[in-house]
Design an enzyme around this catalytic site. Structure first.
Site, PDB file in Angstrom:
ATOM      1  N   TYR A  33      39.487  65.401  41.854  1.00 36.77           N
ATOM      2  CA  TYR A  33      40.423  64.846  42.845  1.00 36.77           C
ATOM      3  C   TYR A  33      40.521  65.787  44.040  1.00 36.77           C
ATOM      4  O   TYR A  33      40.219  66.983  43.944  1.00 36.77           O
ATOM      5  CB  TYR A  33      41.803  64.613  42.215  1.00 36.77           C
ATOM      6  N   ARG A  76      41.777  78.027  34.799  1.00 37.36           N
ATOM      7  CA  ARG A  76      42.496  77.134  35.708  1.00 37.36           C
ATOM      8  C   ARG A  76      42.684  77.887  37.027  1.00 37.36           C
ATOM      9  O   ARG A  76      43.091  79.035  37.046  1.00 37.36           O
ATOM     10  CB  ARG A  76      43.845  76.745  35.117  1.00 37.36           C
ATOM     11  N   HIS A 126      38.361  77.849  29.315  1.00 34.79           N
ATOM     12  CA  HIS A 126      39.272  76.896  29.951  1.00 34.79           C
ATOM     13  C   HIS A 126      40.040  77.610  31.063  1.00 34.79           C
ATOM     14  O   HIS A 126      41.235  77.874  30.947  1.00 34.79           O
ATOM     15  CB  HIS A 126      40.231  76.317  28.896  1.00 34.79           C
ATOM     16  N   ASP A 186      38.965  60.634  41.611  1.00 32.75           N
ATOM     17  CA  ASP A 186      40.266  59.989  41.452  1.00 32.75           C
ATOM     18  C   ASP A 186      40.715  59.562  42.859  1.00 32.75           C
ATOM     19  O   ASP A 186      41.502  60.243  43.507  1.00 32.75           O
ATOM     20  CB  ASP A 186      41.240  61.000  40.818  1.00 32.75           C
ATOM     21  N   ASP A 208      36.414  69.914  36.117  1.00 32.44           N
ATOM     22  CA  ASP A 208      35.793  70.560  37.282  1.00 32.44           C
ATOM     23  C   ASP A 208      36.230  72.004  37.484  1.00 32.44           C
ATOM     24  O   ASP A 208      35.677  72.693  38.330  1.00 32.44           O
ATOM     25  CB  ASP A 208      36.001  69.719  38.561  1.00 32.44           C
ATOM     26  N   ASP A 209      37.221  72.485  36.704  1.00 27.12           N
ATOM     27  CA  ASP A 209      37.715  73.843  36.965  1.00 27.12           C
ATOM     28  C   ASP A 209      37.424  74.843  35.844  1.00 27.12           C
ATOM     29  O   ASP A 209      37.789  76.009  35.947  1.00 27.12           O
ATOM     30  CB  ASP A 209      39.224  73.802  37.254  1.00 27.12           C
ATOM     31  N   GLU A 238      41.597  64.338  23.082  1.00 28.94           N
ATOM     32  CA  GLU A 238      40.395  64.731  22.335  1.00 28.94           C
ATOM     33  C   GLU A 238      40.378  64.025  20.981  1.00 28.94           C
ATOM     34  O   GLU A 238      39.365  63.460  20.562  1.00 28.94           O
ATOM     35  CB  GLU A 238      40.362  66.256  22.148  1.00 28.94           C
TER      36      GLU A 238
HETATM   37  C1  UGA Z   1      43.275  69.880  29.901  1.00 29.82           C
HETATM   38  C2  UGA Z   1      41.898  69.427  29.396  1.00 29.82           C
HETATM   39  O1  UGA Z   1      40.947  70.479  29.595  1.00 29.82           O
HETATM   40  C3  UGA Z   1      41.468  68.183  30.169  1.00 29.82           C
HETATM   41  O2  UGA Z   1      40.161  67.791  29.775  1.00 29.82           O
HETATM   42  C4  UGA Z   1      42.467  67.068  29.895  1.00 29.82           C
HETATM   43  O3  UGA Z   1      42.117  65.919  30.649  1.00 29.82           O
HETATM   44  C5  UGA Z   1      43.840  67.534  30.325  1.00 29.82           C
HETATM   45  O4  UGA Z   1      44.211  68.801  29.737  1.00 29.82           O
HETATM   46  C6  UGA Z   1      44.893  66.510  29.906  1.00 29.82           C
HETATM   47  O5  UGA Z   1      44.855  66.101  28.729  1.00 29.82           O
HETATM   48  O6  UGA Z   1      45.704  66.136  30.721  1.00 29.82           O
HETATM   49  P1  UGA Z   1      43.945  70.815  32.368  1.00 29.82           P
HETATM   50  O7  UGA Z   1      43.383  72.087  32.874  1.00 29.82           O
HETATM   51  O8  UGA Z   1      45.376  70.804  31.923  1.00 29.82           O
HETATM   52  O9  UGA Z   1      43.012  70.240  31.236  1.00 29.82           O
HETATM   53  O10 UGA Z   1      43.763  69.616  33.430  1.00 29.82           O
HETATM   54  P2  UGA Z   1      43.016  69.579  34.842  1.00 29.82           P
HETATM   55  O11 UGA Z   1      41.855  70.514  34.866  1.00 29.82           O
HETATM   56  O12 UGA Z   1      44.034  69.717  35.909  1.00 29.82           O
HETATM   57  O13 UGA Z   1      42.470  68.085  34.839  1.00 29.82           O
HETATM   58  C7  UGA Z   1      41.422  67.646  34.009  1.00 29.82           C
HETATM   59  C8  UGA Z   1      40.361  66.926  34.860  1.00 29.82           C
HETATM   60  O14 UGA Z   1      40.973  65.789  35.469  1.00 29.82           O
HETATM   61  C9  UGA Z   1      39.797  67.806  35.987  1.00 29.82           C
HETATM   62  O15 UGA Z   1      38.402  67.624  36.090  1.00 29.82           O
HETATM   63  C10 UGA Z   1      40.523  67.309  37.215  1.00 29.82           C
HETATM   64  O16 UGA Z   1      39.778  67.423  38.411  1.00 29.82           O
HETATM   65  C11 UGA Z   1      40.794  65.841  36.872  1.00 29.82           C
HETATM   66  N1  UGA Z   1      42.001  65.329  37.556  1.00 29.82           N
HETATM   67  C12 UGA Z   1      43.173  66.032  37.540  1.00 29.82           C
HETATM   68  C13 UGA Z   1      41.945  64.136  38.256  1.00 29.82           C
HETATM   69  O17 UGA Z   1      40.885  63.490  38.284  1.00 29.82           O
HETATM   70  N2  UGA Z   1      43.059  63.698  38.928  1.00 29.82           N
HETATM   71  C14 UGA Z   1      44.219  64.407  38.953  1.00 29.82           C
HETATM   72  O18 UGA Z   1      45.197  63.977  39.616  1.00 29.82           O
HETATM   73  C15 UGA Z   1      44.281  65.599  38.225  1.00 29.82           C
HETATM   74 MN    MN Z   2      41.566  72.371  34.006  1.00 29.83          MN
END
Ligand code: UGA
Ligand code: MN
Length: 306
Positions: free
Chosen positions: A59, A281, A279, A88, A162-163, A252
């Site tokens: 996103y 961030r 993992h 997104d 992506d992070d 998961e």
């Molecule tokens: C953790 C897990 O590593 C994720 O795979 C899982 O989706 C997430 O929790 C969850 O269950 O909510 P976390 O670091 O907390 O990850 O989440 P983000 O890295 O912020 O987001 C996961 C993925 O979704 C990223 O690739 C991010 O770019 C994407 N994302 C996040 C969106 O596409 N839209 C958003 O508004 C926020």
């Molecule tokens: Mn993440």
């Protein structure tokens, strides 16, 4: 006039020197990878390895291009990866298209988009989500995969945030996943621990438990980065999808419960002793000076894509 006589021995030496130079030029021309042995092997076997479809929801935010650039360089190194990048958003962006082109990944990537419904985001709060992230995006990628992948060939699906930080070695391990199985490995810096990892049986062939501290009662108490799935399982189980109906941290388990059991998991990464993914961030970018500039009608990135 004295006659120059060339002796047969000199001719032989010349021929040998010529052949050595030819071999060196040939070797240099063929060399496509200067990395460690596992990477050289991956290059040599690129045509026979299963394709790994890496699914990345993403996103728009200030650090997006930095994160995706990092990932695109992994893909440049790994010939058997196909990147499904799902924005997104209501439309695909020139930023992502340009990034894929710049990395030479046009033929090894698929750019999709689907916007998360606004009711699933709580703006301005931290965490600003009431529901799991990436659900819509990963499900769209699964539909694409079910419709487009040649199911006669073995391939693998990996859900790649992506992070996070990924080692190329992880993808060498993933290539070992057998048809009909889900591969698992440790993930660093997650769930309040230095490492979350599966526990294995004495012969190291079966997963018998997990060390998770956070919600260990989950059916599969592991992170999204801890596993990859043989594509045939998605074809055999069309009901396998991500869902908003589950609590955070249960995505998961939600996908895996349709596809496998704990007993059938395939342990990888040196019997789950090597950490090849973390993992991580990225902290939220602070842009106070930029905001001050904007108030004066100026900006630091005029005409530039950052
Ligand atoms: C953790 C897990 O590593 C994720 O795979 C899982 O989706 C997430 O929790 C969850 O269950 O909510 P976390 O670091 O907390 O990850 O989440 P983000 O890295 O912020 O987001 C996961 C993925 O979704 C990223 O690739 C991010 O770019 C994407 N994302 C996040 C969106 O596409 N839209 C958003 O508004 C926020
Ligand atoms: Mn993440």
């Amino acid at each position: 006039m004295s006659e120059v006589r060339i002796r047969p021995r000199q001719v032989l030496v010349l021929i040998i020197v010529f052949l050595v130079i030819l071999m060196m030029v040939h070797r240099n021309g063929k060399r496509t990878c200067q990395g460690p042995d596992y990477l050289q092997t991956m290059y040599a076997q690129a045509d026979t390895l299963p394709t790994i479809y890496a699914v990345t929801p993403t996103y728009t935010r200030p650090a997006q291009k930095a994160e995706l650039t990092r990932l695109s360089h992994l893909f440049m190194l790994l010939p058997h990866l196909h990147w499904i990048i799902v924005e997104d958003a209501n439309a695909t962006s020139p930023l992502v298209t340009g990034l894929l082109e710049r990395a030479g990944l046009e033929k090894r990537s698929t750019q999709l988009n689907i916007k998360t419904p606004p009711e699933f985001k709580l703006q301005g709060k931290d965490p600003n989500w009431i529901k799991p992230r990436g659900v819509e995006q990963r499900n769209l990628a699964l539909t694409w995969l079910r419709n487009n992948v040649d199911t006669d060939r073995h391939s693998i699906v990996f859900f790649m945030d992506d992070d996070n930080s990924y080692s190329t070695e992880l993808f060498a391990e993933m290539s070992k996943i057998e048809r009909g199985r889900v591969g698992v490995w440790p993930v660093g810096l997650v769930g309040g621990l230095m490492v979350e990892r599966p526990y294995l049986s004495e012969d190291q062939k079966q997963v018998i438990g997990f060390n998770a501290a956070w919600r260990p009662e989950r059916p599969f108490p592991i992170d999204m980065a801890a596993f990859a799935i043989s594509m045939d399982l998605f074809i055999r189980n069309p009901q396998a999808l991500f869902s908003y109906e589950v609590q955070r941290g249960y995505q998961e388990s939600e996908i895996l419960r349709h596809l496998t059991t704990r007993e059938k998991l395939q342990p990888l990464a040196n019997a789950c002793r090597d950490v090849l993914v973390w993992h991580t961030r990225t902290e939220k970018t602070k842009l106070t000076a930029e905001e001050a500039l904007l108030k004066q009608g100026k900006r630091s990135d005029g005409g530039m894509e950052v």
